[in-house]
Design a protein around this motif. Structure first.
Motif, PDB file in Angstrom:
ATOM      1  N   ILE A 128       0.837  -1.200   0.000  1.00  0.00           N
ATOM      2  CA  ILE A 128       0.000   0.000   0.000  1.00  0.00           C
ATOM      3  C   ILE A 128       0.872   1.251   0.000  1.00  0.00           C
ATOM      4  O   ILE A 128       0.355   2.365  -0.127  1.00  0.00           O
ATOM      5  CB  ILE A 128      -0.973   0.027   1.195  1.00  0.00           C
ATOM      6  N   ASN A 129       2.168   1.082   0.110  1.00  0.00           N
ATOM      7  CA  ASN A 129       3.096   2.210  -0.005  1.00  0.00           C
ATOM      8  C   ASN A 129       2.998   2.752  -1.434  1.00  0.00           C
ATOM      9  O   ASN A 129       3.184   2.007  -2.400  1.00  0.00           O
ATOM     10  CB  ASN A 129       4.516   1.735   0.296  1.00  0.00           C
ATOM     11  N   PRO A 130       2.729   4.039  -1.615  1.00  0.00           N
ATOM     12  CA  PRO A 130       2.524   4.569  -2.974  1.00  0.00           C
ATOM     13  C   PRO A 130       3.759   4.512  -3.857  1.00  0.00           C
ATOM     14  O   PRO A 130       3.646   4.682  -5.074  1.00  0.00           O
ATOM     15  CB  PRO A 130       2.096   6.018  -2.727  1.00  0.00           C
ATOM     16  N   VAL A 131       4.930   4.255  -3.303  1.00  0.00           N
ATOM     17  CA  VAL A 131       6.132   4.224  -4.133  1.00  0.00           C
ATOM     18  C   VAL A 131       6.049   3.123  -5.189  1.00  0.00           C
ATOM     19  O   VAL A 131       6.601   3.266  -6.290  1.00  0.00           O
ATOM     20  CB  VAL A 131       7.403   4.059  -3.265  1.00  0.00           C
ATOM     21  N   PHE A 132       5.350   2.032  -4.888  1.00  0.00           N
ATOM     22  CA  PHE A 132       5.214   0.956  -5.876  1.00  0.00           C
ATOM     23  C   PHE A 132       4.423   1.438  -7.094  1.00  0.00           C
ATOM     24  O   PHE A 132       4.794   1.188  -8.242  1.00  0.00           O
ATOM     25  CB  PHE A 132       4.526  -0.262  -5.244  1.00  0.00           C
ATOM     26  N   GLY A 133       3.317   2.130  -6.848  1.00  0.00           N
ATOM     27  CA  GLY A 133       2.531   2.648  -7.956  1.00  0.00           C
ATOM     28  C   GLY A 133       3.249   3.750  -8.710  1.00  0.00           C
ATOM     29  O   GLY A 133       3.131   3.861  -9.937  1.00  0.00           O
ATOM     30  N   ILE A 134       3.998   4.587  -7.985  1.00  0.00           N
ATOM     31  CA  ILE A 134       4.758   5.648  -8.642  1.00  0.00           C
ATOM     32  C   ILE A 134       5.774   5.040  -9.598  1.00  0.00           C
ATOM     33  O   ILE A 134       5.956   5.525 -10.720  1.00  0.00           O
ATOM     34  CB  ILE A 134       5.456   6.542  -7.589  1.00  0.00           C
ATOM     35  N   PHE A 135       6.437   3.983  -9.177  1.00  0.00           N
ATOM     36  CA  PHE A 135       7.510   3.379  -9.966  1.00  0.00           C
ATOM     37  C   PHE A 135       6.963   2.541 -11.115  1.00  0.00           C
ATOM     38  O   PHE A 135       7.352   2.722 -12.278  1.00  0.00           O
ATOM     39  CB  PHE A 135       8.378   2.523  -9.049  1.00  0.00           C
ATOM     40  N   PHE A 136       6.044   1.626 -10.817  1.00  0.00           N
ATOM     41  CA  PHE A 136       5.579   0.669 -11.827  1.00  0.00           C
ATOM     42  C   PHE A 136       4.461   1.217 -12.720  1.00  0.00           C
ATOM     43  O   PHE A 136       4.317   0.753 -13.856  1.00  0.00           O
ATOM     44  CB  PHE A 136       5.095  -0.621 -11.163  1.00  0.00           C
ATOM     45  N   ILE A 137       3.687   2.178 -12.213  1.00  0.00           N
ATOM     46  CA  ILE A 137       2.544   2.662 -12.981  1.00  0.00           C
ATOM     47  C   ILE A 137       2.791   4.070 -13.521  1.00  0.00           C
ATOM     48  O   ILE A 137       2.783   4.286 -14.731  1.00  0.00           O
ATOM     49  CB  ILE A 137       1.252   2.639 -12.138  1.00  0.00           C
ATOM     50  N   TRP A 138       3.002   5.017 -12.637  1.00  0.00           N
ATOM     51  CA  TRP A 138       3.171   6.396 -13.091  1.00  0.00           C
ATOM     52  C   TRP A 138       4.384   6.537 -14.009  1.00  0.00           C
ATOM     53  O   TRP A 138       4.297   7.161 -15.061  1.00  0.00           O
ATOM     54  CB  TRP A 138       3.318   7.336 -11.906  1.00  0.00           C
ATOM     55  N   LEU A 139       5.505   5.960 -13.597  1.00  0.00           N
ATOM     56  CA  LEU A 139       6.721   6.116 -14.389  1.00  0.00           C
ATOM     57  C   LEU A 139       6.696   5.246 -15.636  1.00  0.00           C
ATOM     58  O   LEU A 139       6.888   5.732 -16.750  1.00  0.00           O
ATOM     59  CB  LEU A 139       7.939   5.780 -13.526  1.00  0.00           C
ATOM     60  N   TRP A 140       6.456   3.959 -15.475  1.00  0.00           N
ATOM     61  CA  TRP A 140       6.591   3.019 -16.592  1.00  0.00           C
ATOM     62  C   TRP A 140       5.448   3.130 -17.585  1.00  0.00           C
ATOM     63  O   TRP A 140       5.667   3.134 -18.802  1.00  0.00           O
ATOM     64  CB  TRP A 140       6.697   1.597 -16.058  1.00  0.00           C
ATOM     65  N   VAL A 141       4.219   3.240 -17.100  1.00  0.00           N
ATOM     66  CA  VAL A 141       3.060   3.267 -17.987  1.00  0.00           C
ATOM     67  C   VAL A 141       2.646   4.709 -18.301  1.00  0.00           C
ATOM     68  O   VAL A 141       2.416   5.064 -19.454  1.00  0.00           O
ATOM     69  CB  VAL A 141       1.875   2.498 -17.373  1.00  0.00           C
ATOM     70  N   GLY A 142       2.575   5.544 -17.286  1.00  0.00           N
ATOM     71  CA  GLY A 142       2.068   6.898 -17.472  1.00  0.00           C
ATOM     72  C   GLY A 142       2.925   7.776 -18.356  1.00  0.00           C
ATOM     73  O   GLY A 142       2.421   8.706 -18.995  1.00  0.00           O
ATOM     74  N   VAL A 143       4.226   7.481 -18.426  1.00  0.00           N
ATOM     75  CA  VAL A 143       5.107   8.328 -19.234  1.00  0.00           C
ATOM     76  C   VAL A 143       4.793   8.210 -20.721  1.00  0.00           C
ATOM     77  O   VAL A 143       5.073   9.129 -21.499  1.00  0.00           O
ATOM     78  CB  VAL A 143       6.591   7.974 -18.953  1.00  0.00           C
ATOM     79  N   ILE A 144       4.173   7.104 -21.146  1.00  0.00           N
ATOM     80  CA  ILE A 144       3.869   6.923 -22.567  1.00  0.00           C
ATOM     81  C   ILE A 144       2.774   7.888 -23.042  1.00  0.00           C
ATOM     82  O   ILE A 144       2.993   8.651 -23.996  1.00  0.00           O
ATOM     83  CB  ILE A 144       3.487   5.458 -22.850  1.00  0.00           C
ATOM     84  N   PRO A 145       1.581   7.905 -22.440  1.00  0.00           N
ATOM     85  CA  PRO A 145       0.589   8.886 -22.909  1.00  0.00           C
ATOM     86  C   PRO A 145       1.042  10.324 -22.731  1.00  0.00           C
ATOM     87  O   PRO A 145       0.736  11.183 -23.577  1.00  0.00           O
ATOM     88  CB  PRO A 145      -0.661   8.582 -22.068  1.00  0.00           C
ATOM     89  N   MET A 146       1.782  10.617 -21.673  1.00  0.00           N
ATOM     90  CA  MET A 146       2.279  11.979 -21.475  1.00  0.00           C
ATOM     91  C   MET A 146       3.255  12.368 -22.578  1.00  0.00           C
ATOM     92  O   MET A 146       3.254  13.515 -23.051  1.00  0.00           O
ATOM     93  CB  MET A 146       2.950  12.097 -20.106  1.00  0.00           C
TER      94      MET A 146
END
Length: 441
Positions: free
Chosen positions: A97-115
């Motif tokens: 539940i630590n948000p760092v996992f989502g920041i690393f695996f989702i925001w950075l890896w996946v989110g950087v593509i649409p941005m």
């Protein structure tokens, strides 16, 4: 968030698809073959890489983007998110539940593509590593663009390919991805390597060796934004993609990105699970071998299809895979959309909710703690399946267009049609195999 949450981005097995698997594959291959036929008959001269393809962006937008304040705001945003992630990694709860996992695996890896597709090279603009390198250079009185040595251009983007493989291995194969300690170690090694590289070779190192910057910059070639003589330009996404220069290792980078996505789908299929459970070989060994095989196989198939084109004898065939590698970028972006769309929407929002309480103390510092996770897309399987098929097919058709344009520029006139057939065969294989893997998960 468990490892299962991070990988639960399929839309069901083959038997319960709202769109039949055989129809999806047949439709994808038909679209690719028809588009190639139309191109072969109607597209006889190169249309991209032309100076007249650009037009200046609106003056107000150019003024804003060119202002130092705009760059400072982006750098500050990147550093703020970076420092927040470091804070969560160091002091957050030892739990998924630590948000760092989502920041690393989702925001950075996946989110950087649409941005990047929407706004251009997003990671380059906000990169905290470039910001830290800039600050250190200011302190030392040196130029951040110039390091102690000149970057060896013969390496091209091969260091970035290695970094990308390290990431996908950590995400898809390493068995303790959901533990905070290994995540801290991976990020520490990455940041350390990038800062040392920046000190040695300057900002050129980030353009060639930072896996996330190379990844983001590739996707940004499908945006409408470009630069010419330092000024912001608006151009066709395919014309923008055609400006991507062949560099050593480019086909390896695209092969790792495409191959790892294929492995991610395959690893969730009943075929793979049944094979691993019935095998006498350790599952981790099999997963390592399979990931390597998918990435190497993608590079090998595409390289073979490229080198079998009808190129003039005096041109070296070994350069052709990197010459045509830009045509894989629309395919990669299409598969990222198809494979990770629900993950980005649902787990990405969950991460924003968790970020409001980074230490699990009941805080709501961002005001997002009471938000609900959006799951509506998962409850509309027909719409979701249609989006997935459309993303994959559009990606392959755009790939065929840009590959054809490059082919008629590179190939002699006598080989404009027949010379492209090996590359078309490789893309047909990617289309059918990719759709099968995507929908059999």
């Amino acid at each position: 968030m468990t490892r299962g949450d991070l990988s639960a981005h399929g839309i069901g097995g083959q038997s319960d698809l709202p769109i039949p698997l055989n129809l999806a594959i047949a439709g994808g291959i038909a679209a690719l073959v028809i588009s190639f036929t139309v191109l072969a008959l109607a597209w006889r001269t190169p249309r991209y890489d032309e100076d007249g393809a650009d037009r200046p962006a609106p003056r107000l937008l150019q003024t804003v983007v060119a202002s130092p304040a705009f760059a400072i705001v982006l750098r500050a945003f990147g550093m703020l998110v970076f420092l927040f992630a470091v804070f969560c990694a160091l002091f957050g709860r030892e739990s998924t539940i630590n948000p760092v996992f989502g920041i690393f695996f989702i925001w950075l890896w996946v989110g950087v593509i649409p941005m990047s597709v929407l706004f251009g090279p997003f990671w380059k603009a906000i990169s905290p590593l470039r910001t830290i390198n800039l600050l250190l250079a200011r302190i030392a009185g040196s130029d951040p663009d110039e390091g102690l040595y000149r970057y060896p251009e013969k390496l091209g983007v091969l260091p970035a390919a290695l970094g990308l493989y390290a990431f996908v291995w950590f995400e898809l194969v390493y068995p303790f991805t959901s533990e905070l300690g290994p995540l801290r170690l991976w990020c520490a090694v990455y940041v350390g390597a990038m800062l040392i590289g920046g000190a040695l070779f300057g900002n050129r190192f980030y353009e060639r060796a930072d896996p996330f910057e190379v990844y983001s910059s590739l996707a940004a070639k499908l945006s409408v934004w470009g630069t010419k003589d330092g000024r912001l330009q608006v151009r066709s996404p395919l014309a923008n993609l055609a400006t991507l220069k062949p560099v050593p290792g480019l086909v390896v980078v695209t092969g790792v990105l495409f191959g790892s996505t294929g492995f991610d789908s395959f690893s969730e299929s009943t075929t793979w699970v049944t094979f691993v459970q019935g095998s006498s070989i350790n599952g981790q060994v099999l997963a390592n071998l399979a990931l390597l095989a998918f990435c190497a196989g993608t590079v090998g198939i595409f390289s073979l299809g490229s080198m079998l084109t009808g190129v003039d004898p005096q041109q070296r065939r070994r350069h052709l895979p990197d010459t045509f590698a830009h045509s894989l970028v629309p395919i990669i972006v299409g598969y990222i959309v198809a494979h990770y769309l629900t993950l980005l929407i649902e787990i990405g929002t969950r991460t924003l909710i968790q970020a409001s309480d980074p230490l699990s103390r009941g805080w709501n510092i961002l005001g997002t703690g009471n938000w609900s996770e959006p799951t509506w897309l998962s409850y509309h399987p027909t719409l979701l399946a249609s989006i997935k098929v459309l993303a994959v097919v559009v990606g392959h058709v755009l790939a065929a267009v840009i590959a054809h344009d490059r082919a008629i520029r590179v190939l002699p006139p006598r080989s404009h049609l027949t010379g492209q057939l090996p590359l078309l065969a490789a893309m047909v294989g990617f289309t059918g195999g990719g759709l099968y893997l995507l929908f059999s998960a």
